[in-house]
Design a protein around this motif. Structure first.
Motif, mmCIF file in Angstrom:
data_model
loop_
_atom_site.group_PDB
_atom_site.id
_atom_site.type_symbol
_atom_site.label_atom_id
_atom_site.label_comp_id
_atom_site.label_asym_id
_atom_site.label_seq_id
_atom_site.Cartn_x
_atom_site.Cartn_y
_atom_site.Cartn_z
ATOM 1 N N PRO A 1 1.864 -80.841 -45.432
ATOM 2 C CA PRO A 1 2.040 -81.471 -44.133
ATOM 3 C C PRO A 1 0.831 -82.332 -43.795
ATOM 4 O O PRO A 1 -0.289 -81.940 -44.079
ATOM 5 C CB PRO A 1 2.153 -80.294 -43.165
ATOM 6 N N PRO A 2 1.072 -83.520 -43.278
ATOM 7 C CA PRO A 2 2.305 -84.022 -42.682
ATOM 8 C C PRO A 2 3.187 -84.812 -43.634
ATOM 9 O O PRO A 2 4.035 -85.571 -43.190
ATOM 10 C CB PRO A 2 1.777 -84.931 -41.579
ATOM 11 N N TRP B 1 10.136 -86.880 -41.460
ATOM 12 C CA TRP B 1 10.172 -86.146 -40.193
ATOM 13 C C TRP B 1 11.137 -86.832 -39.233
ATOM 14 O O TRP B 1 11.161 -88.048 -39.145
ATOM 15 C CB TRP B 1 8.774 -86.116 -39.564
ATOM 16 N N GLN B 2 11.884 -86.011 -38.520
ATOM 17 C CA GLN B 2 12.771 -86.536 -37.483
ATOM 18 C C GLN B 2 11.949 -86.730 -36.220
ATOM 19 O O GLN B 2 11.299 -85.808 -35.754
ATOM 20 C CB GLN B 2 13.921 -85.558 -37.210
ATOM 21 N N CYS B 3 11.973 -87.933 -35.692
ATOM 22 C CA CYS B 3 11.275 -88.250 -34.443
ATOM 23 C C CYS B 3 12.301 -88.599 -33.378
ATOM 24 O O CYS B 3 13.484 -88.723 -33.656
ATOM 25 C CB CYS B 3 10.329 -89.435 -34.652
ATOM 26 N N ARG C 1 13.742 -91.509 -38.056
ATOM 27 C CA ARG C 1 12.980 -90.769 -39.060
ATOM 28 C C ARG C 1 11.767 -91.570 -39.492
ATOM 29 O O ARG C 1 11.787 -92.794 -39.508
ATOM 30 C CB ARG C 1 13.849 -90.480 -40.268
ATOM 31 N N ASP D 1 8.639 -91.434 -42.683
ATOM 32 C CA ASP D 1 8.102 -90.817 -43.901
ATOM 33 C C ASP D 1 6.594 -90.960 -43.851
ATOM 34 O O ASP D 1 6.079 -92.068 -43.768
ATOM 35 C CB ASP D 1 8.673 -91.504 -45.133
ATOM 36 N N ALA E 1 3.674 -77.105 -40.949
ATOM 37 C CA ALA E 1 4.913 -77.861 -40.745
ATOM 38 C C ALA E 1 5.557 -77.447 -39.423
ATOM 39 O O ALA E 1 6.059 -78.307 -38.684
ATOM 40 C CB ALA E 1 5.873 -77.643 -41.908
#
Length: 188
Positions: A131-132, A136-138, A142, A144, A185
């Motif tokens: 991580p990070p 990731w869903q924002c 999304r 990357d 995470a």
């Protein structure tokens, strides 16, 4: 004439001096069954398996920006040429080096992302990068993220507004983020 790479078949280099070091970088090498195939950075990234773990779990794999398969092969070629020059200096005959972009990028994936290195099997739910890293869903879509160096982590935490949970000095250490993968995470 000299045979390229000392191979029994393949191109000859009548123009090369006997002690020359000659290197070729091509998509699939000069002598294999795919030697005439063409490739782009995108097709090399996909064909090497590098694209497999990138992208949302429910969707198709995605190309990561900044992937440079031909650069990776070029770096490998530079090391091999340097080694060949050292051998030539010690009196060895000339060398032909055949670098396949496909092989170089596939090798990078296998070595860097082995289970033994990361402790995880990379997939789209838990990409190798600690991580990070990963998708990731924002709120608005999304993203990357690849934050490998210590200063990348600091920038990432700053972008998030430096939340106390993530600003802990412990998490600035990449190896700690690997060991605490699920915890970090979850905090993110």
């Amino acid at each position: 004439s000299q045979r390229f790479g000392g191979l029994r078949s393949g191109p000859t280099l009548s123009w090369a001096p006997a002690r020359a070091v000659v290197c070729a970088v091509s998509p699939y090498g000069l002598t294999g069954p795919q030697r005439t195939w063409r490739a782009t950075p995108f097709t090399s990234f996909a064909g090497s398996g590098q694209m497999f773990p990138v992208g949302p779990v429910e969707g198709p794999p995605l190309a990561m920006p900044g992937q440079q398969p031909f650069d990776i092969a070029g770096i490998r070629a530079a090391y091999l040429v340097q080694a060949a020059f050292l051998l030539a200096r010690d009196g060895f005959a000339g060398t032909g080096i055949d670098v396949s972009v496909h092989e170089a990028v596939t090798w990078q994936r296998l070595v860097i992302e082995q289970f033994g290195v990361s402790g995880r099997i990379p997939n789209r739910e838990s990409y190798f990068s600690p991580p990070p890293g990963g998708v990731w869903q924002c709120r608005d879509g999304r993203v990357d993220i690849a934050a490998h160096a210590p200063h990348h982590w600091e920038i990432f935490v700053d972008v998030l507004g430096r939340p106390d949970d993530l600003a802990e000095p412990l998490y600035a250490d990449r190896s700690m983020r690997v060991q605490l993968f699920d915890l970090v995470a979850g905090l993110i």
